[in-house]
Design a protein around this motif. Structure first.
Motif, mmCIF file in Angstrom:
data_model
loop_
_atom_site.group_PDB
_atom_site.id
_atom_site.type_symbol
_atom_site.label_atom_id
_atom_site.label_comp_id
_atom_site.label_asym_id
_atom_site.label_seq_id
_atom_site.Cartn_x
_atom_site.Cartn_y
_atom_site.Cartn_z
ATOM 1 N N VAL A 108 7.282 31.403 32.059
ATOM 2 C CA VAL A 108 6.546 31.530 30.800
ATOM 3 C C VAL A 108 7.447 31.755 29.585
ATOM 4 C CG1 VAL A 108 6.090 34.012 31.045
ATOM 5 C CG2 VAL A 108 4.487 32.553 29.754
ATOM 6 N N HIS A 109 8.537 32.511 29.717
ATOM 7 C CA HIS A 109 9.424 32.717 28.570
ATOM 8 C C HIS A 109 10.112 31.406 28.179
ATOM 9 C CE1 HIS A 109 8.898 36.836 30.096
ATOM 10 N NE2 HIS A 109 9.144 37.232 28.854
ATOM 11 N N LEU A 110 10.572 30.662 29.184
ATOM 12 C CA LEU A 110 11.186 29.362 28.922
ATOM 13 C C LEU A 110 10.164 28.396 28.322
ATOM 14 C CD1 LEU A 110 13.253 28.943 32.223
ATOM 15 C CD2 LEU A 110 14.094 29.689 29.979
ATOM 16 N N ALA A 111 8.938 28.463 28.836
ATOM 17 C CA ALA A 111 7.879 27.571 28.351
ATOM 18 C C ALA A 111 7.536 27.862 26.897
ATOM 19 C CB ALA A 111 6.641 27.715 29.233
ATOM 20 N N TYR A 112 7.505 29.126 26.537
ATOM 21 C CA TYR A 112 7.221 29.492 25.140
ATOM 22 C C TYR A 112 8.330 29.027 24.211
ATOM 23 C CZ TYR A 112 2.931 32.230 24.581
ATOM 24 O OH TYR A 112 1.613 32.610 24.443
ATOM 25 N N ASN A 113 9.577 29.198 24.633
ATOM 26 C CA ASN A 113 10.692 28.724 23.814
ATOM 27 C C ASN A 113 10.564 27.234 23.538
ATOM 28 O OD1 ASN A 113 13.163 30.511 23.029
ATOM 29 N ND2 ASN A 113 12.476 31.349 24.992
ATOM 30 N N ALA A 114 10.277 26.464 24.587
ATOM 31 C CA ALA A 114 10.130 25.015 24.428
ATOM 32 C C ALA A 114 8.919 24.675 23.563
ATOM 33 C CB ALA A 114 10.012 24.354 25.803
ATOM 34 N N CYS A 115 7.831 25.423 23.737
ATOM 35 C CA CYS A 115 6.610 25.199 22.957
ATOM 36 C C CYS A 115 6.878 25.395 21.467
ATOM 37 C CB CYS A 115 5.518 26.146 23.436
ATOM 38 S SG CYS A 115 3.983 26.068 22.484
ATOM 39 N N PHE A 116 7.555 26.468 21.123
ATOM 40 C CA PHE A 116 7.830 26.735 19.708
ATOM 41 C C PHE A 116 8.846 25.743 19.139
ATOM 42 C CE2 PHE A 116 6.333 31.306 20.331
ATOM 43 C CZ PHE A 116 5.144 31.092 19.651
ATOM 44 N N ASP A 117 9.752 25.273 19.978
ATOM 45 C CA ASP A 117 10.677 24.234 19.518
ATOM 46 C C ASP A 117 9.922 22.959 19.174
ATOM 47 O OD1 ASP A 117 12.921 25.834 19.731
ATOM 48 O OD2 ASP A 117 13.502 25.081 21.708
ATOM 49 N N ARG A 118 8.934 22.595 20.007
ATOM 50 C CA ARG A 118 8.125 21.401 19.727
ATOM 51 C C ARG A 118 7.292 21.613 18.465
ATOM 52 N NH1 ARG A 118 7.468 21.803 25.418
ATOM 53 N NH2 ARG A 118 5.461 22.852 25.119
ATOM 54 N N LEU A 119 6.732 22.798 18.318
ATOM 55 C CA LEU A 119 5.925 23.112 17.139
ATOM 56 C C LEU A 119 6.766 23.049 15.870
ATOM 57 C CD1 LEU A 119 3.310 24.070 15.807
ATOM 58 C CD2 LEU A 119 3.934 26.409 16.435
ATOM 59 N N LYS A 120 7.969 23.588 15.931
ATOM 60 C CA LYS A 120 8.866 23.583 14.785
ATOM 61 C C LYS A 120 9.272 22.155 14.424
ATOM 62 C CE LYS A 120 13.182 25.649 13.108
ATOM 63 N NZ LYS A 120 14.302 26.582 13.445
ATOM 64 N N ALA A 121 9.563 21.332 15.435
ATOM 65 C CA ALA A 121 9.956 19.958 15.186
ATOM 66 C C ALA A 121 8.828 19.162 14.549
ATOM 67 C CB ALA A 121 10.392 19.305 16.492
ATOM 68 N N THR A 122 7.598 19.395 15.023
ATOM 69 C CA THR A 122 6.438 18.702 14.457
ATOM 70 C C THR A 122 6.231 19.109 13.002
ATOM 71 O OG1 THR A 122 5.373 18.584 16.633
ATOM 72 C CG2 THR A 122 3.970 18.310 14.697
ATOM 73 N N ALA A 123 6.369 20.404 12.722
ATOM 74 C CA ALA A 123 6.209 20.877 11.348
ATOM 75 C C ALA A 123 7.259 20.269 10.438
ATOM 76 C CB ALA A 123 6.282 22.403 11.331
ATOM 77 N N GLN A 124 8.473 20.129 10.954
ATOM 78 C CA GLN A 124 9.556 19.543 10.162
ATOM 79 C C GLN A 124 9.280 18.075 9.863
ATOM 80 O OE1 GLN A 124 12.305 21.183 8.869
ATOM 81 N NE2 GLN A 124 12.533 19.257 7.742
ATOM 82 N N GLU A 125 8.748 17.359 10.854
ATOM 83 C CA GLU A 125 8.405 15.945 10.656
ATOM 84 C C GLU A 125 7.357 15.796 9.554
ATOM 85 O OE1 GLU A 125 7.111 14.431 14.373
ATOM 86 O OE2 GLU A 125 9.080 14.566 15.327
ATOM 87 N N HIS A 126 6.372 16.701 9.542
ATOM 88 C CA HIS A 126 5.326 16.631 8.515
ATOM 89 C C HIS A 126 5.876 16.938 7.137
ATOM 90 C CE1 HIS A 126 1.973 17.378 11.742
ATOM 91 N NE2 HIS A 126 2.413 16.124 11.725
ATOM 92 N N ARG A 127 6.850 17.850 7.064
ATOM 93 C CA ARG A 127 7.456 18.160 5.773
ATOM 94 C C ARG A 127 8.294 16.996 5.271
ATOM 95 N NH1 ARG A 127 8.063 23.455 8.055
ATOM 96 N NH2 ARG A 127 10.129 22.929 8.823
ATOM 97 N N ASP A 128 8.946 16.276 6.215
ATOM 98 C CA ASP A 128 9.792 15.138 5.836
ATOM 99 C C ASP A 128 8.922 13.925 5.448
ATOM 100 O OD1 ASP A 128 11.920 16.711 6.414
ATOM 101 O OD2 ASP A 128 12.318 15.833 8.392
#
Length: 293
Positions: free
Chosen positions: A273-293
């Motif tokens: 679960v800790h590894l899964a959360y790290n990956a989840c937030f990385d995906r969320l951050k990347a998606t947010a960055q794409e929307h800003r770009d």
């Protein structure tokens, strides 16, 4: 596979429909009430699905406290409706994947907090502090009569966005949060597993969470570090929480050994679960960055 999904307007139902179609599965949706037996049977006859996915049910809005004062509606959906759907599918020889809950347990002397000893699928429920949990536990017990059913126990589900139903979104909006380790379901990891197990007509009850347990503070720390550096929160105790909620809350760790063994048969693993959360937030951050770009 020809899939029929109940709960098309729900949060998890919508994700299941999108994922099934992405994987090329012929997917149909149902918008009828689960307890409407005539309509359910007509729909099954019309579509002739090989697999049914039940993502419908009452959880309450804005939370499970709603179920305390709307008990008849909760029974109709979570018990009568669920069992009606399972029975209709059994009569037609159709496999059902039923998304259920693991919120039927609370830490006890045999399963102490932070001990790493989780509740297994064979452990009887020991949490009856909310009407929602009572109905889900009763439905699960009665569903054991059907051998065409795959019951997947979700807990505190998390998606790769900040949808209002996302556990992360919920706790970031609370004025105060408790800090208790719990099993969580990272949907990115688990929904594809649901389709896999259904495609192999697996049946029985499975704790459907990522292995391990993670506390509210650990989740919020990751959220702050990866998503919102300005985010702050305040804790309070379970005793203080109990004064401001109508229904009790389940806090527990589920044992995922059975699920891990089953997916290993197909060459898969489920991230801790800790590894899964790290990956989840990385995906969320990347998606947010794409929307800003």
């Amino acid at each position: 596979m020809r899939a029929l999904v109940f709960g098309e307007n729900g949060w998890i139902g919508g994700q299941m429909i999108a994922l099934l179609r992405k994987e090329g599965v012929e997917t149909h949706t149902a918008d009828c009430r689960l307890e409407d037996r005539g309509t359910v049977l007509e729909l099954i006859k019309e579509i002739s699905p090989t697999h049914v996915f039940n993502c419908a049910g009452v959880t309450g809005r804005p939370n499970v406290d709603w179920c305390e004062t709307n008990q008849k509606q909760t029974v109709r959906s979570n018990i009568i409706g669920t069992l009606n759907l399972l029975d209709c599918c059994d009569l037609k020889g159709i496999h059902v994947t039923n998304f259920a809950t693991g919120c039927m347990y609370v830490y006890d002397d045999q399963h102490p907090i932070r001990s790493g000893k989780g509740f297994t699928e064979a452990d009887p429920p020991n949490f009856f502090g909310s009407y929602y949990s009572k109905t889900k536990a009763m439905a699960e017990e009665l569903s054991k009569a059907y051998d065409n059913v795959l019951t997947l126990r979700l807990r505190m589900p998390v998606s790769d966005d900040l949808h209002p139903r996302n556990f992360v979104t919920k706790i970031t909006k609370y004025e105060k949060v408790v800090d208790v380790p719990n099993s969580n379901s990272i949907l990115h990891d688990l929904l594809p597993v649901a389709i896999l197990l259904a495609s192999h007509s697996v049946s029985g009850i499975y704790n459907f969470t990522n292995p391990g347990a993670i506390s509210h503070n650990e989740v919020l720390t990751l959220y702050r570090d990866k998503i919102d550096p300005s985010f702050k929160w305040t804790n309070f105790s379970l005793e203080e929480q109990a004064k401001v909620i109508r229904a009790g809350r389940s806090n527990c760790e589920l044992d995922t050994s059975k699920l891990e063994r089953k997916v290993a048969e197909y060459g898969l693993t489920i991230p801790e679960v800790h590894l899964a959360y790290n990956a989840c937030f990385d995906r969320l951050k990347a998606t947010a960055q794409e929307h800003r770009d």
